[in-house]
Each structure stands twice: as C-alpha cells, then as structure tokens.
Design a protein around this motif. Structure first.
Motif, PDB file in Angstrom:
ATOM      1  N   SER A   1      10.604  14.353  -6.281  1.00  0.00           N
ATOM      2  CA  SER A   1       9.939  14.105  -5.014  1.00  0.00           C
ATOM      3  C   SER A   1       9.653  15.188  -4.282  1.00  0.00           C
ATOM      4  O   SER A   1      10.244  16.113  -4.013  1.00  0.00           O
ATOM      5  N   ALA A   2       8.453  14.936  -3.617  1.00  0.00           N
ATOM      6  CA  ALA A   2       7.855  16.091  -2.600  1.00  0.00           C
ATOM      7  C   ALA A   2       8.314  15.613  -1.193  1.00  0.00           C
ATOM      8  O   ALA A   2       8.114  16.527  -0.366  1.00  0.00           O
ATOM      9  N   ARG A   3       8.481  14.474  -0.797  1.00  0.00           N
ATOM     10  CA  ARG A   3       8.968  14.024   0.551  1.00  0.00           C
ATOM     11  C   ARG A   3       9.712  12.865   0.279  1.00  0.00           C
ATOM     12  O   ARG A   3       9.658  12.047  -0.735  1.00  0.00           O
ATOM     13  N   GLN A   4      10.681  12.536   1.219  1.00  0.00           N
ATOM     14  CA  GLN A   4      11.630  11.540   1.127  1.00  0.00           C
ATOM     15  C   GLN A   4      10.875  10.147   1.740  1.00  0.00           C
ATOM     16  O   GLN A   4       9.944  10.346   2.617  1.00  0.00           O
ATOM     17  N   GLY A   5      11.190   9.074   1.211  1.00  0.00           N
ATOM     18  CA  GLY A   5      10.550   7.719   1.451  1.00  0.00           C
ATOM     19  C   GLY A   5       9.324   7.765   0.924  1.00  0.00           C
ATOM     20  O   GLY A   5       8.634   8.278  -0.375  1.00  0.00           O
ATOM     21  N   THR A   6       8.430   6.849   1.453  1.00  0.00           N
ATOM     22  CA  THR A   6       7.063   6.839   0.812  1.00  0.00           C
ATOM     23  C   THR A   6       6.096   6.838   1.846  1.00  0.00           C
ATOM     24  O   THR A   6       6.305   6.839   3.224  1.00  0.00           O
TER      25      THR A   6
ATOM     26  N   ALA B   1       0.897  -1.191   0.061  1.00  0.00           N
ATOM     27  CA  ALA B   1       0.117   0.001  -0.203  1.00  0.00           C
ATOM     28  C   ALA B   1       0.900   1.349   0.174  1.00  0.00           C
ATOM     29  O   ALA B   1       0.386   2.341   0.150  1.00  0.00           O
ATOM     30  N   ASP B   2       2.218   1.126  -0.259  1.00  0.00           N
ATOM     31  CA  ASP B   2       2.945   2.122  -0.097  1.00  0.00           C
ATOM     32  C   ASP B   2       2.752   2.936  -1.482  1.00  0.00           C
ATOM     33  O   ASP B   2       2.811   2.596  -2.575  1.00  0.00           O
ATOM     34  N   VAL B   3       2.926   4.392  -1.239  1.00  0.00           N
ATOM     35  CA  VAL B   3       2.871   5.487  -2.444  1.00  0.00           C
ATOM     36  C   VAL B   3       4.097   6.412  -2.181  1.00  0.00           C
ATOM     37  O   VAL B   3       4.384   6.740  -1.175  1.00  0.00           O
ATOM     38  N   THR B   4       4.538   6.976  -3.389  1.00  0.00           N
ATOM     39  CA  THR B   4       5.420   8.242  -3.345  1.00  0.00           C
ATOM     40  C   THR B   4       4.638   9.465  -3.771  1.00  0.00           C
ATOM     41  O   THR B   4       3.800   9.310  -4.271  1.00  0.00           O
TER      42      THR B   4
END
Length: 439
Positions: free
Chosen positions: A421-426, A407-410
């Motif tokens: 990227s708007a934020r680091q990680g997911t 269920a992870d999204v970036t």
C-alpha cells in the motif's frame, strides 16, 4: 410467497482519508462438477435450471476468456464453481441449491453473444462476476431477456450505463483516473500503451482526467496489438518520447492486460539507457507474480504506482475468500486470491447471496433479483468496498456513468520488489471523473 427479509449492511466506508472496516464478509461457495460442453465451451454445476418456485435451484452464469492469445481470466469461472461447491455444502442460498454455468467468451464477440444466449436458454437468474470486452454483443441479449449482470469486471463503459448492470467496482474509469491523479505530481511526459481495440479506445480520456486534475498535460496515446509476442518497437517509441518534455523523468503506463508482462520484458531491455523513466499501471495488468517474473526489486516495476479497486490481499477482509480457496480450490493455480478477477467474482457472489436472502421465501428469478437490486437494497461486502446500492441518479450520471456507484481506488507501489500500500485507505475518484471528457 413473495415476502422479503431485510438485510442489515455495514456503514459505508472507503472514502478519502478513511480506511475501510475489515469485517470479514459472510462466506458462501458451492458445488462444481461436470462441464456441459457447447461450441463456446461452457460448464455447469449439475441440477435443475431456473428459479421459478420456492424450492427450485438457482441457476446463474459466470463467463470469462480462457486459452486465448490475449487476456485470459480462468480464475473467475473457477472461483464461481468453487463458490457453488461451498455454498451447497452449507445448504445453498436461502435453502436453495446454486447451479453455476460457466462459459468461455474466447475474447470474441460471437462467442460472447453465444454465452449470453445460453444464459437465456438455461433460465439463468443473473450473470455474475464475469469478464468480457464485447459488451455490444452480450448486453443486448441479456437486456432482451431482462437478466441482470452483477459484478462485471468493469472493462467497458456499457457496464456503467446499462440498466441491467450492477457493477461492484469503478472499472477502468476509476483505476485510470486514480492513476492519473497519482502521476500528475511525479512524472514528466506520460505515455499510455494500450490495446488497439474498442475497449482500449476508452482508456486515454480516463487517464487524462486524472492527469488534468493535477495540472499535468495529457498522456501520449500509443496503441499496441493486444496479442503481440514482443513489444520492442512500442518500447522504443515510448522511451524516445520521454526525453522530449519538461517536468523531470517521464512515466510509461502499459495497460495491456496479460500482455503487460510481455511489454515489460521488451521495455526492460530497451530502457537500459533510460534509467530514470518510471512505469505505472493498474491491477489486472500486473500482480505480484508479474513483478517477480520481471526481476522483482531489480526489475522495471520497482517504484511503480499501481491502482486497484480493493484493499491489498493481505487485508483481513479477504480471509473469507482465502478460506474458500483453501477448502474448495486447493491446488487450482487459476484461483489466486491476489487476482483482481477472482476478487471481483467473490464480491459479485457476495452481492448475489444478499439479494437471494432479501427475497426470503419468495420466488428467485431474473425479475425478482432485478427488482430487489432496483428497489434500493444496500449490500455490504465486509469492508472490501463501500456498501453498494444502485440507482440511476448517482453522482456520475451527468458524465455518462449512471451505474458507477463505487469510485474508490487503492494506491499501491512496488517497493523492494513487493506490491504494498502506498497510502492508507482509499481515494475517491468521483470528482475527477465528473470532470472527465467522456462524451
């Protein structure tokens, strides 16, 4: 022989607050060639079909719509064939030659069923990395033959409910839930512009699950033809609504696949008197090429949030895919490393490779592939997803998504005309989806 070699996987990654490891996944890829044409437009990398004996070639199928008036994904079957060329040049999968059948589902329910029937006729051990919105047409055929569906695009809810489905991403549910969460704090009224199709009917509740988790009112659901050549009327209606609610400037969310770019052409003209209205969407409906064509930094996507399933294309975890494209698909403009369909197909074939290797010298068939996947095999994808393992007792089974295991999204944003990227990680959307009203 039926012995299996265990596969060592990387540790799961990609939860909120942690960046995924960027270990490059093990490469694979293979042999293309002539297209064995049927009425549905199918191609095949030559060789014997099926997978009954230790040395028999392994036959799989990849399908997607091509040359239609709506969404097309030609890069998915093209990448599958390039993968086959590469892997066969390296000795095959577990020492067996890989045959890749391809099929055009034409964005049509009858053609989608024909593709599935051909997979059965050709003794395919799996359908891998495919795209179709007609799950009700093809899944009964695959389920009747017990052929696993590995790494579908995630377009329909059936891909997250069928016991024969093994998705590698969270599909539209995760993308829209994540997008809704991102927009809840920054948008006034939100309008979702989506296809007037069965698949499109599933989208509003998913976006609303994210908006509601942030205390935002539900989005206005605006239907549109998926194959229109202009969206002037839809753009005007969406903008007319944006000045009617509290909470600051509104946001318009077009999720129209390939026709999102057509919508944005209309929207840019209509929004000249509404400079504060923002846009947002999901990968698959927009990519860097779309942003460039719409005006880059001066276009309507500037400042837009875009959710995706995987790390940005600049992440080193994609180096294996890029190398494959350079070696086996150079000059084929359909095969773009930034395309979500191509990325999903790459990951799906990574899963297939690990499954075959887990079988050791044993038989490779639809039954043995399915048993390996159902038996708890955990598959690492080199940091592109968390490690994948499919059960029917996962966290989202209670809301009707028992096969949704990632269920992870970036979260990305268009800044100075570039998708970054708007934020680091997911972001893990599991809890948001658990509260979704998907009944």
């Amino acid at each position: 022989m039926t012995g299996r070699r265990p596969i060592r996987s990387t540790h799961p990654g990609g939860l909120r607050g942690r960046s995924r490891a960027t270990r490059t996944g093990v490469l694979s890829a293979g042999a293309l060639v002539a297209c064995a044409s049927l009425a549905v437009g199918c191609g095949v990398v030559p060789g014997a079909t099926g997978g009954s004996g230790d040395d028999d070639p392994i036959t799989v199928m990849t399908w997607a719509p091509q040359d239609t008036g709506a969404t097309n994904k030609p890069g998915m079957p093209a990448l599958a064939q390039a993968y086959a060329r590469w892997v066969n040049s390296q000795g095959g999968l577990g020492g067996r030659k890989l045959n890749v059948l391809t099929c055009n589902d034409h964005n049509d329910s009858v053609a989608a069923a024909k593709c599935a029937r051909r997979a059965v006729k050709e003794n395919a051990v799996a359908v891998v990395g495919s795209y179709s919105q007609y799950a009700d047409s093809f899944f009964p055929v695959l389920e009747g033959a017990r052929i696993p569906y590995i790494g579908g695009y995630g377009l329909t809810n059936t891909e997250f409910t069928s016991p024969l489905s093994y998705p590698v991403n969270g599909g539209q549910p995760a993308l829209l839930a994540g997008l809704g969460s991102a927009l809840a704090d920054s948008c006034g009224p939100v309008t979702l512009v989506r296809p007037d199709t069965i698949a499109g009917d599933q989208l509003p509740v998913l976006l609303d699950s994210g908006l509601s988790s942030g205390g935002h009112e539900r989005a206005h659901d605006q239907r549109a033809a998926e194959d229109a050549t202009s969206y002037d009327d839809q753009s005007g209606r969406a903008l007319a609504r944006e000045g009617t609610g509290p909470g600051g400037p509104g946001c318009v969310v077009p999720v129209l696949g390939d026709r999102t770019g057509t919508f944005m052409d209309s929207f840019r003209r209509a929004s000249e008197d509404h400079p504060d209205v923002r846009t947002a969407t999901v990968l698959g409906s927009v990519d860097q090429t779309t942003i460039n064509a719409s005006g880059g930094a001066s276009g309507p996507y500037e400042g837009a949030y875009v959710t995706g399933w995987y790390p940005s294309v600049g992440d080193p975890a994609w180096d294996g895919l890029k190398k494959l494209i350079k070696e086996q698909a150079f000059g084929n403009n359909d095969v773009d490393a930034a395309d979500a369909g191509v990325q999903t197909t790459w990951i799906a074939y990574t899963v297939l490779k690990e499954v075959v290797e887990s079988l050791g010298d044993g038989e490779v068939s639809a039954d043995t592939v399915r048993r390996a996947l159902d038996g708890g095999l955990e598959v690492g994808t080199g940091g592109l997803t968390p490690d994948l393992r499919w059960t029917f007792a996962d966290k989202l089974a209670s809301v009707g998504f028992p096969r949704l295991v990632n269920a992870d999204v970036t979260l990305q944003v268009v800044r100075d005309g570039r998708l970054v990227s708007a934020r680091q990680g997911t972001v893990d959307t599991t809890r948001t989806l658990q509260n979704a009203d998907v009944a």
